[in-house]
Enzyme design. Structure first.
Site, PDB file in Angstrom:
ATOM      1  CE  LYS A  96      -4.371  -1.206   1.317  1.00  0.00           C
ATOM      2  NZ  LYS A  96      -5.809  -1.709   1.898  1.00  0.00           N
ATOM      3  CE  LYS A 131      -6.007  -8.264  -0.285  1.00  0.00           C
ATOM      4  NZ  LYS A 131      -7.032  -8.041  -0.230  1.00  0.00           N
ATOM      5  CE  LYS A 141     -13.314  -4.011   1.778  1.00  0.00           C
ATOM      6  NZ  LYS A 141     -12.387  -3.853   2.258  1.00  0.00           N
TER       7      LYS A 141
END
Ligand code: ATP
Ligand code: LTN
Length: 328
Positions: free
Chosen positions: A111, A192, A195
């Site tokens: 991230k 992966k 969302k």
């Protein structure tokens, strides 16, 4: 009864990955365990969130818990920020953590990759997650594969506390599904399904209308081969779609392989889309009923009130052991 705890971030629309990797197991475990399921809004703000969107998504995730089959009479459903003990224990555990161990977390690395300024919240994210779990002395934590490393850190922090201040915390175990622990993106099988991916074509949202689901699946990346065969190394895209099929249709991977022997990808994808649509339809109907009724607020209030008693006691005990003067 053993305690189960897990959380999902209101950082976007819940995906089929969240459902298969986590939510589905929440529903199963509620019958045999004392359960704590929360919407982790404090974790969601470790990356920038629009306030109105955060509010909407928080309510939406809570409603999806119930729509997916979590029964508020059986399990505690609540919002993380409603129980201030999470933040407080989070700080206490942050002081027990090391830069080196947090720097090694792959979620942090993913991230923060390519960003000029990296939020400190993102860095200490796992210590707050450890607090979420330890504040209820949870035994079991149902999560997808990506959270394994955070669970290991949680165990390390609990052991460190116990070694320094005396046995107190339960050492939690992860509960990771054998199939479906890592559903991959529809546009890139090396990532992966997530969302917060900016490309909505990369995931199936639990609330996607049937036609959107059909379109997304028909556009999902495959290889140039022909066989519907499970081999995550050689055929990662098709294997991912097969896992989704198996989980939605309640079949084994072998049965899926047999069913589509000799058939083309197009036919397989068409059938897969119908399986996903059928799987999500009852959940979507319930979701809209729950949102319209407005009952979610009372459920969340009651959930937070119930769990706060347990959490507040843990924080008091921990502070006492660490040498804080408690108010008398
Ligand atoms: P974000 O993209 O904002 O990081 P996310 O989609 O990864 O979010 P989380 O809220 O971080 O979702 O995860 C909720 C739960 O769903 C966790 O237990 C996580 O392991 C699980 N999960 C998330 N993505 C997948 C996936 N693709 N396959 C299986 N499980 C998943
Ligand atoms: N880090 C998790 C969300 C999360 C969680 C938790 C999961 C926050 N607190 C406690 C299990 C237990 C994630 O990113 N999926």
């Amino acid at each position: 009864m053993k305690r189960v705890l897990s959380g999902i971030q209101p950082s976007g629309q819940l995906t089929l990955g969240n459902y298969i990797g986590a939510l589905q197991n929440f529903v199963k475990l509620q019958h045999t365990h004392e359960c704590y399921f929360m919407v982790v809004d404090l974790h969601a703000i470790t990356v920038p969130q629009d306030p109105a969107a955060l509010r909407e998504q928080t309510e939406s995730v809570a409603a999806l818990f119930i729509a997916a089959g979590i029964d508020p009479a059986k399990a505690n459903i609540f919002i993380q920020s409603h129980v201030s003990a999470h933040s407080e224990l989070g700080w206490l555990l942050t002081t027990l953590s090391y830069m080196g161990e947090l720097e090694r977390m792959t979620q942090f690395k993913d991230k923060s990759a390519g960003k000029d300024s990296i939020g400190t919240g993102l860095f200490v994210y796992p210590t707050l997650m450890a607090a979420d779990i330890l504040v209820y002395n949870a035994d079991l934590v149902p999560v997808g594969d990506d959270q394994k490393q955070h669970l290991e850190l949680t165990r390390d922090l609990a052991q460190r506390f116990n070694a320094r201040y005396g046995e107190y915390f339960t050492i939690p175990d992860p509960y990771i599904p054998e199939v479906g622990a890592r559903i991959m993106s529809l546009d890139d099988a090396s990532k992966k399904m997530s969302k917060s991916n900016p490309n909505p074509g990369s995931f199936i949202a639990l609330l996607d209308p049937p036609d959107v689901i059909r379109k997304k699946i028909s556009r999902a990346t495959t290889d140039s081969g022909k066989e519907v065969r499970f081999n995550p190394v050689e055929k990662p895209e098709v294997s991912n779609l097969m896992s989704i099929y198996a989980l939605c249709a309640d079949m084994t991977l072998q049965q899926v392989e047999q069913k589509f022997e000799g058939q083309m990808y197009g036919a397989f994808k068409k059938d897969l889309a119908e399986q996903v649509v059928a799987k999500l339809e009852p959940l979507q109907t319930r979701y809209h009923e729950i949102r319209q009724s407005g009952e979610i607020h009372a459920i969340l209030k009651q959930g937070a009130e119930r769990v706060a008693e347990v959490a507040d006691k843990t924080v008091r005990d921990v502070k006492e052991r660490m040498g804080f003067v408690l108010p008398r």
